[in-house]
Design a protein around this motif. Structure first.
Motif, short mmCIF file in Angstrom:
data_model
loop_
_atom_site.label_atom_id
_atom_site.label_comp_id
_atom_site.label_asym_id
_atom_site.label_seq_id
_atom_site.Cartn_x
_atom_site.Cartn_y
_atom_site.Cartn_z
N UNK A 1 0.82 -0.92 0.05
CA UNK A 1 -0.06 0.10 0.00
C UNK A 1 0.71 1.11 -0.05
N UNK A 2 2.22 0.96 0.31
CA UNK A 2 2.89 2.25 0.23
C UNK A 2 3.47 2.90 -1.12
N UNK A 3 3.21 1.81 -2.12
CA UNK A 3 3.55 2.10 -3.48
C UNK A 3 2.78 2.93 -3.94
N UNK A 4 3.26 4.01 -4.79
CA UNK A 4 2.24 5.16 -5.53
C UNK A 4 1.36 4.40 -6.29
N UNK A 5 1.85 3.62 -7.09
CA UNK A 5 0.59 2.98 -8.23
C UNK A 5 -0.50 2.34 -7.72
N UNK A 6 -0.23 1.75 -6.55
CA UNK A 6 -1.18 1.06 -5.44
C UNK A 6 -2.20 1.86 -5.16
N UNK A 7 -1.91 3.14 -4.56
CA UNK A 7 -2.52 3.96 -3.88
C UNK A 7 -3.25 4.69 -5.30
N UNK A 8 -2.92 4.91 -6.43
CA UNK A 8 -3.68 5.48 -7.38
C UNK A 8 -4.68 4.68 -7.83
N UNK A 9 -4.19 3.30 -8.12
CA UNK A 9 -5.14 2.40 -8.49
C UNK A 9 -6.27 2.08 -7.29
N UNK A 10 -6.15 1.96 -6.35
CA UNK A 10 -7.22 1.79 -5.29
C UNK A 10 -8.25 3.00 -5.47
N UNK A 11 -7.54 4.26 -5.33
CA UNK A 11 -8.40 5.44 -5.51
C UNK A 11 -9.51 5.21 -6.61
N UNK A 12 -8.95 4.97 -7.81
CA UNK A 12 -9.66 5.07 -9.01
C UNK A 12 -10.49 3.99 -9.29
N UNK A 13 -9.98 2.78 -8.97
CA UNK A 13 -10.80 1.40 -9.14
C UNK A 13 -11.51 0.87 -8.12
N UNK A 14 -11.37 1.29 -7.05
CA UNK A 14 -11.98 0.62 -5.87
C UNK A 14 -13.00 1.61 -5.12
N UNK A 15 -14.16 1.46 -5.44
CA UNK A 15 -15.30 2.50 -5.10
C UNK A 15 -15.32 2.42 -3.22
N UNK A 16 -15.30 1.57 -2.56
CA UNK A 16 -15.17 1.31 -1.25
C UNK A 16 -14.14 2.03 -0.34
N UNK A 17 -12.70 1.85 -1.16
CA UNK A 17 -11.75 2.62 -0.67
C UNK A 17 -11.63 4.38 -0.96
N UNK A 18 -12.30 4.56 -2.31
CA UNK A 18 -12.35 5.85 -2.75
C UNK A 18 -13.42 6.56 -1.66
N UNK A 19 -14.49 5.88 -1.24
CA UNK A 19 -15.43 6.55 -0.41
C UNK A 19 -14.59 6.88 1.00
N UNK A 20 -14.02 5.85 1.60
CA UNK A 20 -13.14 6.05 2.70
C UNK A 20 -12.23 7.23 2.75
N UNK A 21 -11.38 7.31 1.42
CA UNK A 21 -10.61 8.53 1.27
C UNK A 21 -11.35 9.51 1.67
N UNK A 22 -12.35 9.96 0.91
CA UNK A 22 -13.35 11.20 1.00
C UNK A 22 -13.75 11.24 2.50
N UNK A 23 -14.45 10.18 2.88
CA UNK A 23 -14.75 10.23 4.39
C UNK A 23 -13.51 10.58 5.59
N UNK A 24 -12.51 10.25 5.20
CA UNK A 24 -11.38 10.35 6.12
C UNK A 24 -10.93 11.99 5.97
N UNK A 25 -10.60 12.48 4.70
CA UNK A 25 -10.63 13.73 4.26
C UNK A 25 -11.45 14.76 4.89
#
Length: 184
Positions: free
Chosen positions: A17-41
């Motif tokens: 998860x520390x890899x930049x490409x993994x972070x970008x991939x999860x943000x754009x292609x995993x709706x559950x993580x994208x929701x969590x990202x916005x929730x935390x922000x």
């Protein structure tokens, strides 16, 4: 990336998860993580302009995914939405760390004998279409099976199955083999 968001992403991929490409991939292609990202922000925003921006992003993501978790909800680090879809959590609910949730789950308020909202411990998994309502306490290391209905307290190291729910106690954590990449 804020440390709590990094801890949430760690639950999906571990050290990768520390890899930049993994972070970008999860943000754009995993709706559950994208929701969590916005929730935390939205929770972490420290001024009115950034708070407004992140709350608009959070609301937009809420409408697009069907996940309804208000910004005021207290969820510990290591939050993982395993399968996204309609998920509803009352804003007054308190949830511990290493929490997994699946699609169709309702965690909410109830009147009556157990009036209030649930308090959920650490290392808890709530599976698809389960309902947890009322002022109940869900202990640590609890697995709530798919389609279970929980309106009663659940002790540590237990499994809840069925509707009406039935508790199966264990001598050890029933969630240990299902929770990968836990955070401390």
């Amino acid at each position: 990336m804020n440390s709590i968001i990094q801890d949430d992403l760690f639950r999906y991929e571990g050290l990768r998860s520390k890899n930049l490409m993994v972070k970008i991939s999860y943000f754009f292609f995993t709706p559950g993580f994208r929701f969590t990202y916005y929730f935390r922000k939205a929770q972490l925003a420290n001024n009115s302009v950034s708070r407004l921006f992140w709350r608009i992003c959070h609301r937009s993501c809420m409408l697009n995914t069907g996940i309804q978790i208000p910004v005021c909800t207290r969820i510990g680090k290591g939050f993982r939405i395993s399968h996204w879809g309609t998920i509803v959590i009352n804003g007054e609910t308190v949830i511990g760390k290493n929490f997994n949730i699946a699609q169709g789950v309702l965690i909410g308020y109830s009147d009556g004998r157990n009036k209030g909202v649930p308090h959920i411990g650490d290392n808890v998994i709530i599976n698809a279409n389960a309902v947890v309502v009322g002022g109940v306490k869900i202990g640590n290391n609890v697995l709530v099976a798919p389609n279970a209905f929980v309106n009663f307290d659940v002790p540590d190291d237990s499994i809840v199955i069925g509707n009406p729910g039935r508790i199966i106690t264990r001598n050890s954590s029933p969630t240990a083999k299902y929770l990968v990449y836990t955070v401390e």
